[in-house]
Every structure is written in structure tokens, then in C-alpha cells.
Design a protein around this motif. Structure first.
Motif, PDB file in Angstrom:
ATOM      1  N   TYR A 136       0.837  -1.196   0.000  1.00 48.21           N
ATOM      2  CA  TYR A 136       0.000   0.000   0.000  1.00 48.21           C
ATOM      3  C   TYR A 136       0.876   1.252   0.000  1.00 48.21           C
ATOM      4  O   TYR A 136       0.669   2.185  -0.791  1.00 48.21           O
ATOM      5  CB  TYR A 136      -0.910  -0.015   1.221  1.00 48.21           C
ATOM      6  CG  TYR A 136      -1.955   1.086   1.247  1.00 48.21           C
ATOM      7  CD1 TYR A 136      -3.300   0.789   1.069  1.00 48.21           C
ATOM      8  CD2 TYR A 136      -1.602   2.415   1.460  1.00 48.21           C
ATOM      9  CE1 TYR A 136      -4.268   1.795   1.089  1.00 48.21           C
ATOM     10  CE2 TYR A 136      -2.549   3.423   1.471  1.00 48.21           C
ATOM     11  CZ  TYR A 136      -3.884   3.106   1.291  1.00 48.21           C
ATOM     12  OH  TYR A 136      -4.828   4.101   1.303  1.00 48.21           O
ATOM     13  N   ALA A 137       1.860   1.284   0.899  1.00 44.07           N
ATOM     14  CA  ALA A 137       2.683   2.480   1.061  1.00 44.07           C
ATOM     15  C   ALA A 137       3.512   2.769  -0.185  1.00 44.07           C
ATOM     16  O   ALA A 137       3.715   3.936  -0.544  1.00 44.07           O
ATOM     17  CB  ALA A 137       3.598   2.323   2.271  1.00 44.07           C
ATOM     18  N   PRO A 177       2.054   6.262  -1.789  1.00 50.37           N
ATOM     19  CA  PRO A 177       2.870   6.794  -0.683  1.00 50.37           C
ATOM     20  C   PRO A 177       2.339   8.093  -0.092  1.00 50.37           C
ATOM     21  O   PRO A 177       2.615   8.393   1.074  1.00 50.37           O
ATOM     22  CB  PRO A 177       4.243   7.002  -1.323  1.00 50.37           C
ATOM     23  CG  PRO A 177       3.959   7.156  -2.793  1.00 50.37           C
ATOM     24  CD  PRO A 177       2.802   6.251  -3.061  1.00 50.37           C
ATOM     25  N   ASN A 178       1.610   8.867  -0.861  1.00 45.90           N
ATOM     26  CA  ASN A 178       1.150  10.171  -0.374  1.00 45.90           C
ATOM     27  C   ASN A 178      -0.210  10.138   0.301  1.00 45.90           C
ATOM     28  O   ASN A 178      -0.703  11.176   0.750  1.00 45.90           O
ATOM     29  CB  ASN A 178       1.124  11.175  -1.534  1.00 45.90           C
ATOM     30  CG  ASN A 178       2.507  11.462  -2.081  1.00 45.90           C
ATOM     31  OD1 ASN A 178       3.469  11.565  -1.323  1.00 45.90           O
ATOM     32  ND2 ASN A 178       2.623  11.559  -3.390  1.00 45.90           N
ATOM     33  N   ASP A 179      -0.835   8.967   0.355  1.00 45.26           N
ATOM     34  CA  ASP A 179      -2.092   8.859   1.099  1.00 45.26           C
ATOM     35  C   ASP A 179      -1.850   9.234   2.562  1.00 45.26           C
ATOM     36  O   ASP A 179      -0.783   8.955   3.110  1.00 45.26           O
ATOM     37  CB  ASP A 179      -2.648   7.433   1.026  1.00 45.26           C
ATOM     38  CG  ASP A 179      -3.433   7.206  -0.259  1.00 45.26           C
ATOM     39  OD1 ASP A 179      -3.366   8.069  -1.156  1.00 45.26           O
ATOM     40  OD2 ASP A 179      -4.111   6.168  -0.367  1.00 45.26           O
ATOM     41  N   VAL A 180      -2.831   9.836   3.167  1.00 45.90           N
ATOM     42  CA  VAL A 180      -2.704  10.284   4.557  1.00 45.90           C
ATOM     43  C   VAL A 180      -3.585   9.425   5.456  1.00 45.90           C
ATOM     44  O   VAL A 180      -4.772   9.259   5.193  1.00 45.90           O
ATOM     45  CB  VAL A 180      -3.098  11.770   4.702  1.00 45.90           C
ATOM     46  CG1 VAL A 180      -3.086  12.179   6.176  1.00 45.90           C
ATOM     47  CG2 VAL A 180      -2.143  12.640   3.900  1.00 45.90           C
ATOM     48  N   TRP A 181      -2.983   8.881   6.490  1.00 50.69           N
ATOM     49  CA  TRP A 181      -3.720   8.195   7.556  1.00 50.69           C
ATOM     50  C   TRP A 181      -3.619   9.030   8.812  1.00 50.69           C
ATOM     51  O   TRP A 181      -2.673   9.796   8.988  1.00 50.69           O
ATOM     52  CB  TRP A 181      -3.157   6.798   7.813  1.00 50.69           C
ATOM     53  CG  TRP A 181      -3.503   5.790   6.750  1.00 50.69           C
ATOM     54  CD1 TRP A 181      -4.244   5.992   5.633  1.00 50.69           C
ATOM     55  CD2 TRP A 181      -3.091   4.414   6.724  1.00 50.69           C
ATOM     56  NE1 TRP A 181      -4.333   4.844   4.892  1.00 50.69           N
ATOM     57  CE2 TRP A 181      -3.642   3.862   5.532  1.00 50.69           C
ATOM     58  CE3 TRP A 181      -2.334   3.613   7.551  1.00 50.69           C
ATOM     59  CZ2 TRP A 181      -3.451   2.525   5.191  1.00 50.69           C
ATOM     60  CZ3 TRP A 181      -2.132   2.289   7.216  1.00 50.69           C
ATOM     61  CH2 TRP A 181      -2.692   1.748   6.042  1.00 50.69           C
ATOM     62  N   TRP A 240       5.527   7.272   5.495  1.00 49.52           N
ATOM     63  CA  TRP A 240       6.235   7.533   6.750  1.00 49.52           C
ATOM     64  C   TRP A 240       5.802   6.559   7.833  1.00 49.52           C
ATOM     65  O   TRP A 240       6.612   6.135   8.661  1.00 49.52           O
ATOM     66  CB  TRP A 240       5.986   8.973   7.195  1.00 49.52           C
ATOM     67  CG  TRP A 240       6.788   9.969   6.423  1.00 49.52           C
ATOM     68  CD1 TRP A 240       6.358  10.778   5.417  1.00 49.52           C
ATOM     69  CD2 TRP A 240       8.185  10.239   6.584  1.00 49.52           C
ATOM     70  NE1 TRP A 240       7.389  11.539   4.930  1.00 49.52           N
ATOM     71  CE2 TRP A 240       8.529  11.238   5.636  1.00 49.52           C
ATOM     72  CE3 TRP A 240       9.172   9.736   7.422  1.00 49.52           C
ATOM     73  CZ2 TRP A 240       9.823  11.730   5.522  1.00 49.52           C
ATOM     74  CZ3 TRP A 240      10.467  10.238   7.313  1.00 49.52           C
ATOM     75  CH2 TRP A 240      10.774  11.218   6.374  1.00 49.52           C
ATOM     76  N   ILE A 241       4.528   6.211   7.844  1.00 44.99           N
ATOM     77  CA  ILE A 241       4.041   5.225   8.819  1.00 44.99           C
ATOM     78  C   ILE A 241       4.759   3.895   8.613  1.00 44.99           C
ATOM     79  O   ILE A 241       5.211   3.254   9.568  1.00 44.99           O
ATOM     80  CB  ILE A 241       2.513   5.053   8.693  1.00 44.99           C
ATOM     81  CG1 ILE A 241       1.806   6.335   9.113  1.00 44.99           C
ATOM     82  CG2 ILE A 241       2.030   3.872   9.530  1.00 44.99           C
ATOM     83  CD1 ILE A 241       0.300   6.293   8.920  1.00 44.99           C
ATOM     84  N   ALA A 242       4.869   3.479   7.349  1.00 43.60           N
ATOM     85  CA  ALA A 242       5.554   2.214   7.053  1.00 43.60           C
ATOM     86  C   ALA A 242       7.022   2.284   7.452  1.00 43.60           C
ATOM     87  O   ALA A 242       7.575   1.324   8.007  1.00 43.60           O
ATOM     88  CB  ALA A 242       5.417   1.890   5.560  1.00 43.60           C
ATOM     89  N   GLY A 243       7.669   3.417   7.187  1.00 43.92           N
ATOM     90  CA  GLY A 243       9.072   3.558   7.557  1.00 43.92           C
ATOM     91  C   GLY A 243       9.300   3.523   9.057  1.00 43.92           C
ATOM     92  O   GLY A 243      10.234   2.874   9.546  1.00 43.92           O
ATOM     93  N   ILE A 244       8.435   4.207   9.794  1.00 42.80           N
ATOM     94  CA  ILE A 244       8.547   4.203  11.255  1.00 42.80           C
ATOM     95  C   ILE A 244       8.330   2.798  11.805  1.00 42.80           C
ATOM     96  O   ILE A 244       9.021   2.352  12.724  1.00 42.80           O
ATOM     97  CB  ILE A 244       7.547   5.197  11.864  1.00 42.80           C
ATOM     98  CG1 ILE A 244       7.957   6.635  11.513  1.00 42.80           C
ATOM     99  CG2 ILE A 244       7.463   5.028  13.373  1.00 42.80           C
ATOM    100  CD1 ILE A 244       6.931   7.669  11.896  1.00 42.80           C
TER     101      ILE A 244
END
Length: 310
Positions: free
Chosen positions: A169-170, A174-178, A190-194
Motif C-alpha cells: 500500500y505504502a 505513498p502520499n495517502d494520509v492516515w 512515513w508510517i511504514a518507515g517508522i
């Protein structure tokens, strides 16, 4: 026991800021995702219903412990896998900690949140192959890492496969906002990276000789993430790799076979092809959200017809 109730994708409250579903791939929205969620819930209930009290012999004496028959047969136990019980490399992903209801709730919520859109992009058959392979390879990575650091824990939970879905998904959107906790907006990449950093750090600590201080199967998550990355990076197509076998239609084996009929699948008319080209150009210029419901239906119909011609 390491029960795997952790990770951003199995603990934090997340909400997709895009709303609705996006239908551009093969398969109807949510079919396999719903089936996987139902399967996890069924196994969870069976874990509870098959729990019993059994005597457990230790050097200090005999103790009475509670154990689940289904969980004993499904959980990822490195020793038993090396003894030939290889089904555990997949079945563990359908078990969850019965003493922590949020373990299954968060895993299934994230699977529903991210899985529907990924399935629409990949198609039902390909998504199921991806999900099961992610669970399998996440299990293999877990076995290898536990052997490397000398861990004797058993693992259960869908987080490894779900982690693979999140990476796909990411990397695709990648620019989708959760919204973390429903309040803090963050791009999904960024969520996936964290999440990856959160899982890699304790693994590095274990490699340095420091024992794990939590009950989290970090290697399982990293295994799923790694597979998701390689899947997108290399453009793999698992359904083609595994041949014509379709795991989404196993139930048809038990149905009465209809009389053989030979037909020639219809080809999309020229007008439809021209309209599809126009809509795809519109998506490229204005974004997917610019499509009307009617235009989405046209793309779905064209997708169905192209699949029928293959």
C-alpha cells in the motif's frame, strides 16, 4: 510465548483519509479480505472453544495449565517446524492471542483498511497468493532469526502478512494520509518507515546479545515487510508463477459441474476502448478522485472484459 500483539499496524488507531473504495483491479471489493477476516475470526473462536486444562510436568513438579488444541497445532514453533510440521509456517497467521482481544481486532482492522485497496489493484486471486506467501516467508524469516539468536518462543498472529500488505500500500500510494489515533495526519509511507525502524531496532539488540524485553515477533514483521518491498520492486506476479490453480475457487471443486459449453469471450467494443483511454488519461491528469461513479463502473466493466479475453 511471543504472541505478536504489537507494531504500528496492530496497535495504533489508523484511519484512511481517502474514504470509500477504489476499484481499478480484478475482483470485487473486499471479497478475499472479508474471507481472510472471517477465517481469522473462526480460528480465534476455535482456539477458545478447544482450550482445556492439562497437566504439565516440570522438574519442580506437575502443574495444571490451560492450552488450546487448535493453537497447539497452528502456532509457529521452530522445533516442530524443523521436525517436519511445515504447515505451521502459514497456519500461525490465522491464530491470535485469546487473552488479548485487541491483538486480533487491530490486525483485522488494518487488513480491512489497507487490504481492500491493495486487493482492488492486484485482483482477488493475486492478492490471496500475495497474502499467503507473505505469511509463509514471514514465518521462514522468523525461524531463521530465532535460530540465529537462540530464541525458543512460539509465534502467532497475522501481523507478518498484514505488514506485507501495508508495504505494498505504502509503495503504491505513498502520499495517502492516515490519521494516527484518529488525530495526527501522516503520510502512509512515513508510517511504514517508522514501523520498520520500530521492528529493526530490537532485532539489532538481539543480534548484539541483548535479550528481547517484549513479547513481540519483530522478525515476523520485517519478513512480511521485506517480501512486500521485493514484490513491488520486482513486479512479481504470483498467480502466474503458481500456474492456473486459483485458491479463491476451491469451493467450486465440490459443486456439480455444468455441461461443457464452448464459447468465445466477447471483445470490448471499439467505443469502450476509446472511452477507457479517455478515462485513464483523466486519472493521469486530474487524479483518481476526479472520476464519477459512472466512470468507475465503465473502468470496472472494461477490466472484466479484458480478463475474460485472457
Amino acid at each position: 510465548m511471543s504472541t505478536d500483539p504489537m507494531g504500528i499496524y496492530s496497535r495504533d488507531y489508523l484511519r484512511d483519509d481517502n474514504g470509500g473504495s477504489h476499484r481499478f483491479g480484478g475482483g470485487s471489493t473486499g471479497d478475499i479480505v472479508k474471507t481472510l477476516i472471517i477465517a481469522n475470526i473462526v480460528v480465534f473462536v476455535l482456539q477458545i472453544l478447544t482450550t482445556r486444562t492439562v497437566p504439565y510436568q516440570t522438574p519442580a513438579g506437575v502443574f495444571q495449565v490451560r492450552e488450546s488444541l487448535v493453537q497447539n497445532w497452528f502456532e509457529l514453533d521452530r522445533t516442530r517446524v524443523l521436525q517436519g510440521q511445515i504447515w505451521r509456517l502459514v497456519t500461525y497467521a490465522f491464530c491470535h492471542d485469546t487473552l488479548q482481544i485487541f491483538h486480533i481486532l487491530f490486525n483485522m482492522y488494518i487488513l480491512w483498511l489497507a487490504g481492500r485497496r491493495v486487493q482492488d489493484r492486484l485482483g482477488s486471486r493475486e492478492f490471496l497468493w500475495f497474502y499467503m506467501t507473505a505469511a509463509l516467508l514471514a514465518g521462514v524469516v522468523t525461524i531463521l532469526f530465532d535460530g540465529l539468536v537462540g530464541s525458543r518462543h512460539v509465534v502467532l498472529g497475522a501481523s507478518g502478512a498484514v505488514a506485507g500488505v501495508i508495504i505494498v500500500y505504502a509503495l503504491t500510494w505513498p502520499n495517502d494520509v492516515w490519521y494516527i489515533f484518529g488525530l495526527i495526519p501522516m503520510r502512509v509511507i512515513w508510517i511504514a518507515g517508522i514501523a520498520a525502524v520500530i521492528d529493526l531496532y530490537p532485532m539489532l539488540q538481539q543480534l548484539a546479545g541483548n535479550p528481547s524485553r517484549d513479547r513481540v515477533a519483530h522478525a515476523t514483521h520485517i519478513g512480511g515487510m521485506l517480501f512486500g518491498y521485493l514484490y513491488i520492486r520486482n513486479g512479481w506476479q504470483l498467480a502466474g508463477l503458481f500456474g492456473r490453480f486459483d485458491p479463491t475457487s476451491i469451493g467450486r471443486l465440490f459443486r456439480r459441474k455444468p455441461k461443457l459449453r464452448v464459447y468465445e469471450p466477447e471483445s470490448p467494443p471499439v467505443d469502450l476502448e476509446r472511452r477507457v483511454d479517455e478515462l485513464l488519461q483523466k486519472v493521469q491528469d486530474q487524479g483518481e478522485q476526479s472520476l464519477t461513479q459512472k466512470e468507475r463502473e465503465i473502468l470496472m466493466e472494461a477490466s472484466r472484459r479484458y480478463r475474460d479475453r485472457k
